[in-house]
Each structure stands twice: as C-alpha cells, then as structure tokens.
Motif scaffolding. Structure first.
Motif, short mmCIF file in Angstrom:
data_model
loop_
_atom_site.label_atom_id
_atom_site.label_comp_id
_atom_site.label_asym_id
_atom_site.label_seq_id
_atom_site.Cartn_x
_atom_site.Cartn_y
_atom_site.Cartn_z
N GLU A 185 0.84 -1.21 0.00
CA GLU A 185 0.00 0.00 0.00
C GLU A 185 0.87 1.26 0.00
O GLU A 185 0.66 2.18 -0.78
CB GLU A 185 -0.90 -0.03 1.26
CG GLU A 185 -1.60 1.26 1.61
CD GLU A 185 -2.82 1.55 0.74
OE1 GLU A 185 -3.26 0.63 0.02
OE2 GLU A 185 -3.31 2.71 0.77
N VAL A 186 1.88 1.27 0.88
CA VAL A 186 2.72 2.47 0.98
C VAL A 186 3.58 2.62 -0.27
O VAL A 186 3.74 3.72 -0.79
CB VAL A 186 3.57 2.43 2.28
CG1 VAL A 186 4.65 3.50 2.27
CG2 VAL A 186 2.66 2.63 3.49
N LEU A 187 4.13 1.52 -0.78
CA LEU A 187 4.94 1.63 -1.99
C LEU A 187 4.08 2.08 -3.18
O LEU A 187 4.54 2.83 -4.04
CB LEU A 187 5.60 0.29 -2.33
CG LEU A 187 7.06 0.15 -1.91
CD1 LEU A 187 7.58 -1.21 -2.26
CD2 LEU A 187 7.94 1.22 -2.56
N GLY A 190 2.01 5.67 -1.42
CA GLY A 190 2.69 6.63 -0.56
C GLY A 190 1.89 6.93 0.69
O GLY A 190 0.77 6.42 0.85
N VAL A 191 2.47 7.74 1.56
CA VAL A 191 1.79 8.06 2.82
C VAL A 191 1.18 9.45 2.81
O VAL A 191 0.34 9.78 3.65
CB VAL A 191 2.74 7.95 4.06
CG1 VAL A 191 3.33 6.55 4.17
CG2 VAL A 191 3.84 9.00 4.01
N ALA A 192 1.58 10.30 1.86
CA ALA A 192 1.17 11.71 1.92
C ALA A 192 -0.31 11.88 1.57
O ALA A 192 -0.85 11.15 0.75
CB ALA A 192 2.01 12.55 0.96
N LEU A 193 -0.92 12.85 2.23
CA LEU A 193 -2.32 13.15 1.97
C LEU A 193 -2.40 14.02 0.72
O LEU A 193 -1.59 14.92 0.52
CB LEU A 193 -2.89 13.91 3.19
CG LEU A 193 -4.38 14.06 3.27
CD1 LEU A 193 -5.06 12.71 3.42
CD2 LEU A 193 -4.76 14.97 4.45
N GLU B 157 1.14 2.16 13.55
CA GLU B 157 2.17 1.17 13.88
C GLU B 157 2.79 0.57 12.62
O GLU B 157 4.01 0.50 12.48
CB GLU B 157 1.52 0.06 14.72
CG GLU B 157 2.52 -0.83 15.42
CD GLU B 157 1.84 -1.97 16.17
OE1 GLU B 157 0.61 -2.19 16.00
OE2 GLU B 157 2.56 -2.66 16.92
N LEU B 158 1.95 0.15 11.69
CA LEU B 158 2.46 -0.48 10.47
C LEU B 158 3.17 0.54 9.56
O LEU B 158 4.12 0.19 8.87
CB LEU B 158 1.34 -1.18 9.70
CG LEU B 158 0.81 -2.47 10.36
CD1 LEU B 158 -0.38 -3.01 9.57
CD2 LEU B 158 1.91 -3.52 10.44
N VAL B 186 9.08 8.38 -3.15
CA VAL B 186 8.28 7.15 -3.22
C VAL B 186 7.53 6.91 -1.92
O VAL B 186 6.35 6.54 -1.92
CB VAL B 186 9.16 5.94 -3.61
CG1 VAL B 186 8.42 4.62 -3.41
CG2 VAL B 186 9.62 6.07 -5.05
N LEU B 187 8.17 7.16 -0.78
CA LEU B 187 7.46 6.98 0.49
C LEU B 187 6.31 7.97 0.61
O LEU B 187 5.25 7.64 1.14
CB LEU B 187 8.42 7.16 1.67
CG LEU B 187 8.94 5.88 2.30
CD1 LEU B 187 9.89 6.19 3.44
CD2 LEU B 187 7.80 5.01 2.84
#
Lengths: 193, 193
Positions: A185-187, A190-193, B157-158, B186-187
């Motif tokens: 999911e993150v790859l 990504g984590v950004a909103l 956490e994940l 990418v992150l």
C-alpha cells in the motif's frame, strides 16, 4: 587430477551438496558465525566430516557456495514473479513476500557471511550478485510503466533501488499479511495526503 | 569491590572508552567479525591491551557495549529529528539520511555483531532496542497525521514499521542526493499512477 575434477562436477549437482548447504544455514541460525564449525555442519547434514570436504575445499569455500546457491535461488524466484502475467501491484506484492521471507531466513547474517566467504573483495562480489536483483526490479518497474500502472516520470533505476531497499528485517513482529499489505500500500500510493 | 565499581562507573564516561569503541567498529569494517581481536582494537585505539580490559570484561562485553552505544546514539539523533519543528516531509527526509548513513556505517554487520554480543537471547535484546526506533517513528507518523500531511486512514504502527523497513544497504552505488530524494518521493507519493 582429471578424476578430482570429475568428482567435483558431479558433486555440484548432487543432492548431498544441497543437504550440506541446508545444514550450514541451519547451524548459522542456531550458533551464529563464530559457532559455525565443519563438524557441526556434518553432524546436522548427517554425513561424515570427510564428505563435506569432498564437496567443499574449506569453510570459506562452503560459505561462498552457500551465499551463491541461496542468493541465485532467491533471484530465480524473483525472476519468475517478474516474468509472470499480471498487474504490477500483484507482482510487487509477490516480490515483497519473497523478500521478507528471504530476510527472515538470514536474520541479518547475509552480509557477515558474505564477508567471511570472500574477504578480499566482498563489496565487488556482492555488487555483482546484487546487480541481478536490480536488473530484475528494473524490468518490473518498466513493465509497470508500460502497463500504465507506474508513474511514468519516475526514474526506473532509482525506483528499482528503492524497492530493493525496502527489505530490512522489521525485528518486531507484526501480523504477516497485514504487514505485507501495508508495504504494498505504501509503496504503491505513498503516505502523503 | 567498591573500588572496582567506582572505576567502572568513571570508565563509562571516559573519552578512552569512546576511542576504544570507535576503534572496534574500524577494525570490524576492515577485518570483519572473525578478524576482530582485542590486540587489534588496542592498536587501533593506541592504548595497551590491558586498558581495553579496564573498560570491558571481554570481547563479548566490548561488542555489546558497541551495539548499545552506537544504536542509542543513532536513536538520539532520530529523536532530535522527530521532535524538531517542521513538515513531515522534511523530517522524513532527515530520518532517511540518518538511516542510510547508519546502514553504510555497519555494512550489514550489525545483526551478526549483535549475535556475538548477546548469544543467549539475541532476538529479545534486539527487539528491545528496536522498539525505541519504532516508538520514535510512530510519533513521527502521528505528528504527520495531526498536521494533515499523512493519510489519516493509515495504521500508525504499520506505517512506522514500513518506514523502518526502508533501510537496507542498496549495495549498488547511486548518487547520494538523488537516491535520498527518490526514497522520500516514493514513500510520500508512492509509485502508482
């Protein structure tokens, strides 16, 4: 001499050779690098110490064979995933599953074993091995871009390197499936909103 | 006995102790784990062999101190980055820079050294150490969510574990700044179109 070479070639394909390599990683996991003795490997593989020396010249030769055997077998599995029909997301998920199992199998010992196996030019040897993985992941990224699933502006080489870098042992325990899904999911997004 | 304890406590803060630990990682990098001898460490630190034993009981004690000293010092730097004012993206970038340097410093030897240092319960000890990093990265992710920069639906956490996992030695050489920017990109945004 010819006899010796013939034995060695035959040995390379023998199941006993595989059993000895399997026993080596088992002993490494249980006793660490400093606890690795040829006697222990022979005992674990249920062969005589002399049999180990039929297949491997010395401990260093054994460790080198172990790294190459295991690493190339891991790369073959990765190649199979990369070459498979299917979406980039599916294949990335499969790769991450293989990668996390690989990291767990070695528990951080890979680089230290590699150094003992090839003390003269460890970095060069490892780079040669690692280049295979890099090439495979570049093919995965390119195929993702061709399928319109991966952002076309991303550099192929660096994206492959980033995927390869997502590989450390988490040390802490997380539910396996949730962890793998989260890595994907993150790859992917990504984590950004 | 009281005298011995006093020496030990003083020793813990002594600059010579730091010099010996510095020399240890130097010798490890050059000769690997099997080439690490107390004589070599003493020579590299420019002290007598007896001086090393004033600070450390034996090689195992030295390796344990090395892991703890280096790891906690790395975590302190990470904490400083996490606690800093600034966007999530900036702090993530700083963390990745620290992480890549850390991985390069150890060149894959960390886990093998840890196993020699604490052979009885390596995994438990490492988990205890690693939990600090996990906690720090959870604080980073939470603060990113509070600032509206990190997707609120992501499990804290994940996500912290995923950031921690992006830490392996790339083995191959890439231009440092381009590689770090790519890891962040990418992150933050993922690779999916």
């Amino acid at each position: 001499m010819i006899h010796f070479i013939a034995v060695t070639v035959e040995a390379r394909t023998a199941p006993k050779r595989e059993a000895i390599l399997e026993a080596t990683i088992q002993v490494l996991r249980e006793r660490g690098l400093s606890g690795l003795k040829v006697e222990e490997v022979a005992k674990e593989a249920e062969v005589g110490k002399g049999t180990v020396y039929l297949y491997f010249q010395d401990k260093q030769d054994l460790l080198k064979a172990l790294i190459e055997h295991r690493t190339l077998s891991f790369y073959r599995k990765v190649e199979e995933v990369v070459e498979r029909q299917g979406s980039f997301a599916q294949r990335l998920g499969e790769f991450l599953r293989l990668r996390v199992s690989w990291v767990e199998e070695w528990r951080g010992l890979w680089a230290a074993v590699a150094r003992e196996a090839q003390p003269e030019n460890t970095q060069g040897w490892l780079r040669g091995l690692h280049q295979h993985l890099q090439d495979l992941l570049e093919r995965l990224v390119e195929s993702g871009q061709q399928r319109g699933e991966v952002r076309p502006e991303l550099d192929v080489e660096l994206t492959a390197a980033t995927i390869a870098a997502l590989a450390c042992n988490p040390q802490l325990e997380f539910p396996r499936e949730a962890y793998l899904n989260h890595l994907s999911e993150v790859l992917l997004k990504g984590v950004a909103l």
